[in-house]
Design a protein around this motif. Structure first.
Motif, PDB file in Angstrom:
ATOM      1  N   VAL A  94       0.778  -1.261   0.126  1.00 11.10           N
ATOM      2  CA  VAL A  94      -0.155  -0.023   0.043  1.00 11.10           C
ATOM      3  C   VAL A  94       0.834   1.257  -0.143  1.00 11.10           C
ATOM      4  O   VAL A  94       0.469   2.311  -0.629  1.00 11.10           O
ATOM      5  CB  VAL A  94      -0.820  -0.087   1.178  1.00 11.10           C
ATOM      6  CG1 VAL A  94      -1.584   1.144   1.265  1.00 11.10           C
ATOM      7  CG2 VAL A  94      -2.006  -1.264   1.091  1.00 11.10           C
ATOM      8  N   ASP A  95       1.870   0.937   0.796  1.00 14.13           N
ATOM      9  CA  ASP A  95       2.827   2.383   0.726  1.00 14.13           C
ATOM     10  C   ASP A  95       3.392   2.641  -0.777  1.00 14.13           C
ATOM     11  O   ASP A  95       3.514   3.855  -1.173  1.00 14.13           O
ATOM     12  CB  ASP A  95       4.044   2.205   1.404  1.00 14.13           C
ATOM     13  CG  ASP A  95       3.875   2.288   3.179  1.00 14.13           C
ATOM     14  OD1 ASP A  95       2.437   2.524   3.508  1.00 14.13           O
ATOM     15  OD2 ASP A  95       4.637   2.066   3.743  1.00 14.13           O
ATOM     16  N   ILE A  96       3.688   1.684  -1.650  1.00 11.35           N
ATOM     17  CA  ILE A  96       4.337   1.918  -2.583  1.00 11.35           C
ATOM     18  C   ILE A  96       3.231   2.638  -3.627  1.00 11.35           C
ATOM     19  O   ILE A  96       3.488   3.427  -4.356  1.00 11.35           O
ATOM     20  CB  ILE A  96       4.829   0.732  -3.379  1.00 11.35           C
ATOM     21  CG1 ILE A  96       6.038   0.083  -2.678  1.00 11.35           C
ATOM     22  CG2 ILE A  96       5.419   0.952  -4.840  1.00 11.35           C
ATOM     23  CD1 ILE A  96       6.666  -1.103  -2.878  1.00 11.35           C
ATOM     24  N   LEU A  97       2.207   2.312  -3.367  1.00 12.70           N
ATOM     25  CA  LEU A  97       0.963   2.509  -4.168  1.00 12.70           C
ATOM     26  C   LEU A  97       0.605   4.084  -4.007  1.00 12.70           C
ATOM     27  O   LEU A  97       0.473   4.987  -4.885  1.00 12.70           O
ATOM     28  CB  LEU A  97      -0.325   1.597  -4.350  1.00 12.70           C
ATOM     29  CG  LEU A  97      -0.205   0.190  -4.803  1.00 12.70           C
ATOM     30  CD1 LEU A  97      -1.344  -0.530  -4.345  1.00 12.70           C
ATOM     31  CD2 LEU A  97      -0.231   0.197  -6.419  1.00 12.70           C
ATOM     32  N   LEU A  98       0.587   4.193  -2.792  1.00 12.33           N
ATOM     33  CA  LEU A  98       0.111   5.688  -2.267  1.00 12.33           C
ATOM     34  C   LEU A  98       1.283   6.528  -2.654  1.00 12.33           C
ATOM     35  O   LEU A  98       1.006   7.844  -3.085  1.00 12.33           O
ATOM     36  CB  LEU A  98       0.127   5.734  -0.766  1.00 12.33           C
ATOM     37  CG  LEU A  98      -1.359   5.143  -0.309  1.00 12.33           C
ATOM     38  CD1 LEU A  98      -1.106   5.113   1.294  1.00 12.33           C
ATOM     39  CD2 LEU A  98      -2.545   5.830  -0.808  1.00 12.33           C
ATOM     40  N   GLN A  99       2.542   6.126  -2.539  1.00  5.67           N
ATOM     41  CA  GLN A  99       3.564   7.045  -3.098  1.00  5.67           C
ATOM     42  C   GLN A  99       3.399   7.325  -4.568  1.00  5.67           C
ATOM     43  O   GLN A  99       3.649   8.532  -4.990  1.00  5.67           O
ATOM     44  CB  GLN A  99       5.057   6.607  -2.934  1.00  5.67           C
ATOM     45  CG  GLN A  99       5.414   6.479  -1.152  1.00  5.67           C
ATOM     46  CD  GLN A  99       6.551   5.393  -0.906  1.00  5.67           C
ATOM     47  OE1 GLN A  99       6.981   4.708  -1.909  1.00  5.67           O
ATOM     48  NE2 GLN A  99       6.593   5.372   0.321  1.00  5.67           N
ATOM     49  N   ALA A 100       2.956   6.310  -5.383  1.00  4.31           N
ATOM     50  CA  ALA A 100       2.903   6.692  -6.711  1.00  4.31           C
ATOM     51  C   ALA A 100       1.965   7.468  -7.080  1.00  4.31           C
ATOM     52  O   ALA A 100       1.752   8.354  -7.842  1.00  4.31           O
ATOM     53  CB  ALA A 100       2.541   5.396  -7.412  1.00  4.31           C
ATOM     54  N   VAL A 101       0.875   7.328  -6.170  1.00  2.00           N
ATOM     55  CA  VAL A 101      -0.598   8.242  -6.369  1.00  2.00           C
ATOM     56  C   VAL A 101      -0.311   9.817  -6.045  1.00  2.00           C
ATOM     57  O   VAL A 101      -0.474  10.751  -7.056  1.00  2.00           O
ATOM     58  CB  VAL A 101      -1.706   7.895  -5.600  1.00  2.00           C
ATOM     59  CG1 VAL A 101      -2.838   8.812  -5.618  1.00  2.00           C
ATOM     60  CG2 VAL A 101      -2.163   6.447  -6.252  1.00  2.00           C
TER      61      VAL A 101
END
Length: 415
Positions: free
Chosen positions: A257-264
């Motif tokens: 989830v961290d990697i996805l949020l950082q990309a968003v």
């Protein structure tokens, strides 16, 4: 029983649980202390774990055991949040349902669609045909790029040994085990190809770049007009009631989830965004790790079309609603399969102050879309928005003239 606690140092936090029974032998409801157990500081390397602890009597003898399932949510790194804008619990409903394009212009690999699903071209075409938002699926590649794609697997074609005349075969490969370059350059087939007709993912070479599969989230943010809202579904495998996992060996929840949020948050700009997921843990983490965008809990409901998931929180409409309330989510995203036979679900969800989106095969019908719009659903997700979209302007004019049918009048927002 579910309980939560917040701490800066989870590695030093423990619990003592004390157990009582009610002794009614003397006519009184008097609680009797029978035993205790301790939860020592937890292993914080993993998001989800399970412990089985002995229940000790007052004479320090074991009299039973208790199962503890726990989840640790950690703050996302490298993103700073403030209260400048926060839409997690705010929804301004203007009395007319939003049209949400499913995978852009709709599923294309097993259905007829004008543009290949989950591509920049498909998302843009949905906007041009009147979509308020588009729904699409996001997952990670082996080299940790965020790609837009629905299934957990693809099929790779290979040839057998020379002395085998059976021709080429299909090898099932998880998306998570391929790099971005491999996904965007290799000749791949849809995962369902192993069951019958081979469905080519890449298609003809003359397709323009924005119609190629596996675009990154960054490409979608920069290639699609910012006025179009994104309903981003976070893909994470679940276990069905037969004990089978959708995919094994996935990344830890917090890291994923961290990697996805950082990309968003790197490329989101001023775009309207809604997060959604079938995985309850992902929903909890999405809600706790950021305070800007709302989260919807996806649910199949009491389905016959799909194999139900094992997790009790996924098993029904009311359970989904109570889970969303308990975690402070904006609302739920329910499948229309059984909802259409019990439209009272819509009122139950709205009466709890929750936002309701509806998805499903049954939505691909103008009459169904009109029915859901009439009953005050906040968002309707469906394929072929160019074909099934009803005249929302006429409906909005009727609402202004006659009020909101089948729901409370005068409502302007849900929070």
């Amino acid at each position: 029983m579910v309980f939560t606690t917040n701490t800066l140092h989870p590695e030093t936090l423990g619990f003592q649980l004390e157990f009582y029974i009610q002794d009614t032998s003397n006519g009184y409801m008097e609680p009797q202390y029978i035993g205790y157990t301790h939860i020592l500081p937890l292993n914080t390397k993993h998001t989800l774990e399970e412990k089985h602890l002995p229940l000790m009597s007052l004479k320090h003898k074991p009299i039973g055991k208790i199962a503890i399932h726990f989840m640790i949510a950690k703050p996302v790194k490298n993103i700073k949040f403030n209260m400048e804008s926060c839409f997690q619990s705010h929804w301004k409903f203007l009395g007319v349902s939003l049209d949400v394009g499913h995978r852009g212009m709709g599923s294309s690999y097993k259905k007829l669609a004008l543009v290949r699903e989950n591509t920049v071209a498909s998302l843009s075409a949905a906007a041009q045909n009147g979509a308020d938002l588009v729904e699409f699926d996001v997952m990670l590649t082996k080299d940790l790029h965020t790609v837009v794609y629905h299934d957990f697997e693809v099929c790779l074609t290979y040839s057998k040994k020379r002395n085998d005349d059976s021709g080429s075969k299909l090898l099932i490969v998880p998306v998570k085990d391929l790099t971005l370059e491999q996904l965007q350059s290799m000749k791949l087939s849809h995962a369902s190809s192993r069951l019958g007709e081979q469905i080519d993912l890449n298609g003809e070479d003359f397709h323009p770049a924005d119609a190629q599969p596996f675009p990154t989230l960054q490409q979608c943010f920069h290639g699609v007009d910012e006025s179009l809202g994104f309903n981003i579904e976070i893909k994470f495998p679940l276990q069905d009631e037969t004990g089978v996992w959708e995919m094994e060996g996935f990344m830890d929840h917090n890291t994923y989830v961290d990697i996805l949020l950082q990309a968003v948050f790197k490329d989101c700009g001023s775009r309207r965004i809604i997060f959604s997921s079938f995985d309850p843990e992902c929903c909890i983490l999405l809600q706790r790790k950021q305070n800007k965008y709302p989260v919807l809990f996806l649910s199949n409901g009491p389905t016959k079309r799909y194999t139900p998931y094992l997790d009790a929180r996924t098993r029904g409409y009311d359970v989904a609603m109570y889970f969303a309330l308990s975690e402070g989510l904006l609302g739920v995203d329910l499948q229309s399969e059984c909802l259409l036979s019990d439209l009272g679900v819509i009122k139950r969800v709205r009466d709890k102050g929750l936002v309701l989106f509806v998805w499903g095969e049954d939505n691909n019908d103008r009459e169904t879309i009109s029915t859901l719009r009439k009953h005050g659903v906040h968002g309707i997700i469906y394929d072929r928005i160019d074909f099934y979209k009803t005249d929302k302007n006429k409906y909005f004019e009727a609402v202004e003239a006659n009020g909101l049918p089948e729901m409370e009048t005068g409502e302007s927002s849900t929070s």
